[in-house]
Design a protein around this motif. Sequence first.
Motif, short mmCIF file in Angstrom:
data_model
loop_
_atom_site.label_atom_id
_atom_site.label_comp_id
_atom_site.label_asym_id
_atom_site.label_seq_id
_atom_site.Cartn_x
_atom_site.Cartn_y
_atom_site.Cartn_z
N ARG A 223 0.82 -1.22 0.00
CA ARG A 223 0.00 0.00 0.00
C ARG A 223 0.85 1.26 0.00
NH1 ARG A 223 -3.05 -2.67 4.34
NH2 ARG A 223 -4.90 -3.67 3.45
N ARG A 224 2.04 1.19 0.58
CA ARG A 224 2.88 2.38 0.68
C ARG A 224 3.75 2.62 -0.56
NH1 ARG A 224 2.73 1.06 6.27
NH2 ARG A 224 4.40 -0.49 6.07
N PRO A 226 4.63 3.69 -4.41
CA PRO A 226 4.04 4.64 -5.37
C PRO A 226 3.11 3.90 -6.34
CG PRO A 226 6.39 5.03 -5.12
CD PRO A 226 6.10 3.76 -4.40
N GLU A 227 2.16 4.62 -6.89
CA GLU A 227 1.14 3.99 -7.72
C GLU A 227 1.76 3.29 -8.93
OE1 GLU A 227 -2.90 5.18 -10.25
OE2 GLU A 227 -1.89 6.67 -8.99
N ARG A 228 2.77 3.90 -9.57
CA ARG A 228 3.35 3.28 -10.75
C ARG A 228 4.03 1.95 -10.39
NH1 ARG A 228 8.20 5.84 -14.37
NH2 ARG A 228 9.28 5.55 -12.37
N GLU A 229 4.71 1.92 -9.25
CA GLU A 229 5.39 0.69 -8.86
C GLU A 229 4.39 -0.41 -8.48
OE1 GLU A 229 8.50 1.35 -6.03
OE2 GLU A 229 9.27 3.11 -7.08
N ARG A 230 3.28 0.00 -7.86
CA ARG A 230 2.24 -1.00 -7.57
C ARG A 230 1.68 -1.56 -8.87
NH1 ARG A 230 0.00 2.75 -3.88
NH2 ARG A 230 -1.85 2.90 -5.21
N ALA A 231 1.50 -0.69 -9.88
CA ALA A 231 0.97 -1.14 -11.16
C ALA A 231 1.95 -2.10 -11.84
CB ALA A 231 0.69 0.06 -12.06
N TYR A 234 1.75 -5.45 -10.16
CA TYR A 234 0.50 -6.13 -10.50
C TYR A 234 0.59 -6.75 -11.90
CZ TYR A 234 -4.44 -7.04 -11.17
OH TYR A 234 -5.65 -7.65 -11.42
N SER A 264 11.20 -2.44 -5.56
CA SER A 264 9.90 -2.53 -4.89
C SER A 264 9.80 -3.81 -4.06
CB SER A 264 8.77 -2.48 -5.92
OG SER A 264 8.81 -1.28 -6.65
#
Length: 283
Positions: A223-224, A226-231, A234, A264
């Motif tokens: 959750r912590r 950054p959005e791009r790294e979470r994407a 995924y 990440s």
Amino acid sequence: MLTDLPTIRPGPAATTGDAAPTRRNHDDAPDTAELFTRLAGLGDGPERDAVRDELVAAWLPMAHRIAGRFRDRGESVEDLRQVAALGLVKAVDRFDPARGAFESYAVPTVTGEVKRHFRDRMWALRVPRRIQELRNRVRLARRELGQHPGSPEPTLAALASHTGLTEEEVGAGMAALDSFSTLSLDAEASTGDDGQSLAETLGSTDASYDVVIDREAAKAGLRRLPERERAILYMRFFEDMTQSRIADRLGISQMHVSRLISRSCARVRDEAMGRCAGGRGPA
């Protein structure tokens, strides 16, 4: 010392009353005072070993007699004699002739060795010393309270009163009464016709539990990110996309995608391991 009652031996002196009664030792208590005195004055070497062996051989019948007291307790007589003989060797090595008769020292030493064997070696599972002592106290109390014919089975309260223990301690001792030996996993679990073994009643560890634990540990770190790294994570691990396809979709180089994935994962892993080692981390 273990001795018989005074015995007057027949003879001329006994008939006239001039001789005092003599004490007769056990048949397995030889007169070895001179040998022990000799042993105490010898240093290490063949002569000392020979005297020591002679003393052990002379007192071995006494050790066997003590071992015989513990027969029918789940251990073979041969093994008990071996344990008693070991205790006898220790007694011979440690005995100081200036402190009295050898038998008074050897009997508790050999007896203690045999009791220690039962305490430490005869349990199929290692049971804490305290529980073993509770078991012995409860066992003796049950025997004392039930020694009269027709006596009912003593209750926990009666056993607690008799032993001075709490009912919880009596319960622990009662549970240990049947824990001296274990059942085979091939033994039948019940008297039913199905013949189910104990092994068939045991569950097995579900490997999915580890997956659940790992996912829960990684949630906060994911959750912590950054959005791009979470994407990116995924797409890589849930959509099974290659690094090249991810790079094309985001307009960056494949090498950059590889570095972001490695960084990440390392960050999430470090946070998860930190939470496992130090408790709950920041929410």
